[in-house]
Write an enzyme that holds these catalytic residues in place. Sequence first.
Site, PDB file in Angstrom:
ATOM      1  N   ASP A 184      52.797  -4.358  -9.032  1.00 45.50           N
ATOM      2  CA  ASP A 184      51.848  -4.346 -10.149  1.00 45.50           C
ATOM      3  C   ASP A 184      52.550  -4.523 -11.492  1.00 45.50           C
ATOM      4  O   ASP A 184      51.982  -4.220 -12.533  1.00 45.50           O
ATOM      5  CB  ASP A 184      51.060  -3.020 -10.124  1.00 45.50           C
ATOM      6  N   ASP A 191      46.753  -9.564 -12.497  1.00 44.33           N
ATOM      7  CA  ASP A 191      46.857  -8.109 -12.477  1.00 44.33           C
ATOM      8  C   ASP A 191      45.598  -7.564 -11.791  1.00 44.33           C
ATOM      9  O   ASP A 191      44.593  -7.332 -12.447  1.00 44.33           O
ATOM     10  CB  ASP A 191      46.966  -7.600 -13.916  1.00 44.33           C
ATOM     11  N   GLU A 240      42.298   0.983 -10.523  1.00 44.09           N
ATOM     12  CA  GLU A 240      43.546   1.300 -11.210  1.00 44.09           C
ATOM     13  C   GLU A 240      43.413   1.122 -12.707  1.00 44.09           C
ATOM     14  O   GLU A 240      43.980   1.896 -13.494  1.00 44.09           O
ATOM     15  CB  GLU A 240      44.674   0.394 -10.680  1.00 44.09           C
ATOM     16  N   GLU A 241      42.657   0.115 -13.121  1.00 49.67           N
ATOM     17  CA  GLU A 241      42.579  -0.220 -14.546  1.00 49.67           C
ATOM     18  C   GLU A 241      41.848   0.845 -15.366  1.00 49.67           C
ATOM     19  O   GLU A 241      41.965   0.865 -16.582  1.00 49.67           O
ATOM     20  CB  GLU A 241      41.892  -1.573 -14.738  1.00 49.67           C
ATOM     21  N   HIS A 293      46.330  -3.129  -6.509  1.00 52.02           N
ATOM     22  CA  HIS A 293      44.942  -2.743  -6.811  1.00 52.02           C
ATOM     23  C   HIS A 293      44.025  -3.959  -6.870  1.00 52.02           C
ATOM     24  O   HIS A 293      44.422  -5.047  -7.280  1.00 52.02           O
ATOM     25  CB  HIS A 293      44.854  -1.910  -8.089  1.00 52.02           C
ATOM     26  N   ASP A 331      40.959  -4.097  -8.543  1.00 45.52           N
ATOM     27  CA  ASP A 331      40.141  -4.279  -9.739  1.00 45.52           C
ATOM     28  C   ASP A 331      40.878  -5.051 -10.819  1.00 45.52           C
ATOM     29  O   ASP A 331      42.109  -5.111 -10.842  1.00 45.52           O
ATOM     30  CB  ASP A 331      39.676  -2.936 -10.296  1.00 45.52           C
ATOM     31  N   HIS A 346      45.102  -8.965 -18.962  1.00 42.32           N
ATOM     32  CA  HIS A 346      43.871  -8.409 -19.538  1.00 42.32           C
ATOM     33  C   HIS A 346      43.176  -9.326 -20.534  1.00 42.32           C
ATOM     34  O   HIS A 346      42.310  -8.866 -21.282  1.00 42.32           O
ATOM     35  CB  HIS A 346      44.113  -7.039 -20.211  1.00 42.32           C
TER      36      HIS A 346
END
Length: 407
Positions: free
Chosen positions: A197, A140, A174-175, A77, A79, A378
């Site tokens: 991922d 990520d 995705e997030e 992904h 994002d 994150h």
Amino acid sequence: MTVTDRFLDFVRFDTQSDELTNMTPSTPGQMEFAKYLKGLLETMGLKEVSLDDNGYLFATLPSNSPKKLPTIGFIAHMDTSPDMSGKHVNPRIVKGYDGTVIALNAEKGINLSPEEFPELLNYIGQDLIVTDGNTLLGADDKAGIAEIIDAMAWLQAHPEVEHGKIRIGFNPDEEIGLGAHKFDVEKFGCEFAYTMDGGAVGELEYENFNAASAKVKIKGRNVHPGYAKHKMINSIRVANNFIAMLPRWETPEHTEGYEGFYHLVGIEGSVEETTLTYIIRDHDRARFESRKREIEHLVRKTNMEYPGCCTVEIKDQYYNMREKIEPVMHIIEIAEKAMREAGVEPKVQPIRGGTDGAQLSFKGLPCPNIFAGGENFHGRFEFVPIQSMEKARDVVVNICKIVAQNH
């Protein structure tokens, strides 16, 4: 160009997603990144490169085998998490990490310490890409994108290595749980795929949470506090009672492994009205359904004391992909073999979360999850060892080889 070069190039793009825009992709930076990647894939000579209006980018490395081989896919992904800014990411490489504290931002006193993050000690002697303490890193899942693209470049440079048709897919959002929603599985055209991922090196996941959201609304009655006796209903206090009725220890900070939880992620309120936003998670489907019923039970219980004041809206988000993977366990065996051939011991474990692969599995594309190599996703303490990205790239290549060898 190395996988590290690719990764450092990709984190320049601010692709933080936003669940409030109701658009796909949810932010313009994701489409800007997708267009950049599209140009890169075309320059590499990949075929069937397509980017739709929703930001889903697909491409093909054609088969070089005379045999009829299954078409397989690799997905990542674009994002990054809304939890922290991904704008002006300023990474640096800590060469030959020595096990001591890494000063991310000396001016602000922000340090990456093995005392707080003991997983650092797993990477002594390796080269770590870290942040400057002001943003997340973006491993990520830009590490996953870099690894997939680098694997395709490796296969192009080694035409003697037999492989079938390989599809790659890069998706937005995705997030915020929407990465697979507009993913055209039929167009992607694979028998099975893998999301790149996961976290630390060796992770291989085909079990994830069943997931739902619950929005509890509590209506109060506001009356002048000097004359409120037997009249006022303070929705904030009612909400506090509701929160207290859920099991204290069944929260993210008290659970691990296969243990599920209720997670209060938002409170917005006044005396007149308060909204509680929960996410509900459990690997076991029966316990998952029980957790949803418990929320509904507490709503009814609240309404017994304050008639008609409490309502709830529960929405399922995704389910445990295990039930879709178990009938095709050979794809897990392929990944395990690919890891071992790359010098990586597989760590098969449940995901305490979800991936696009879970939703894609229920859309007809079995799609377990493989490590991308990063840690502490994150946030400002995110890092990724260069050697882990190289291993992940090798695993992608090995999967392509093994599928060809097995047919």
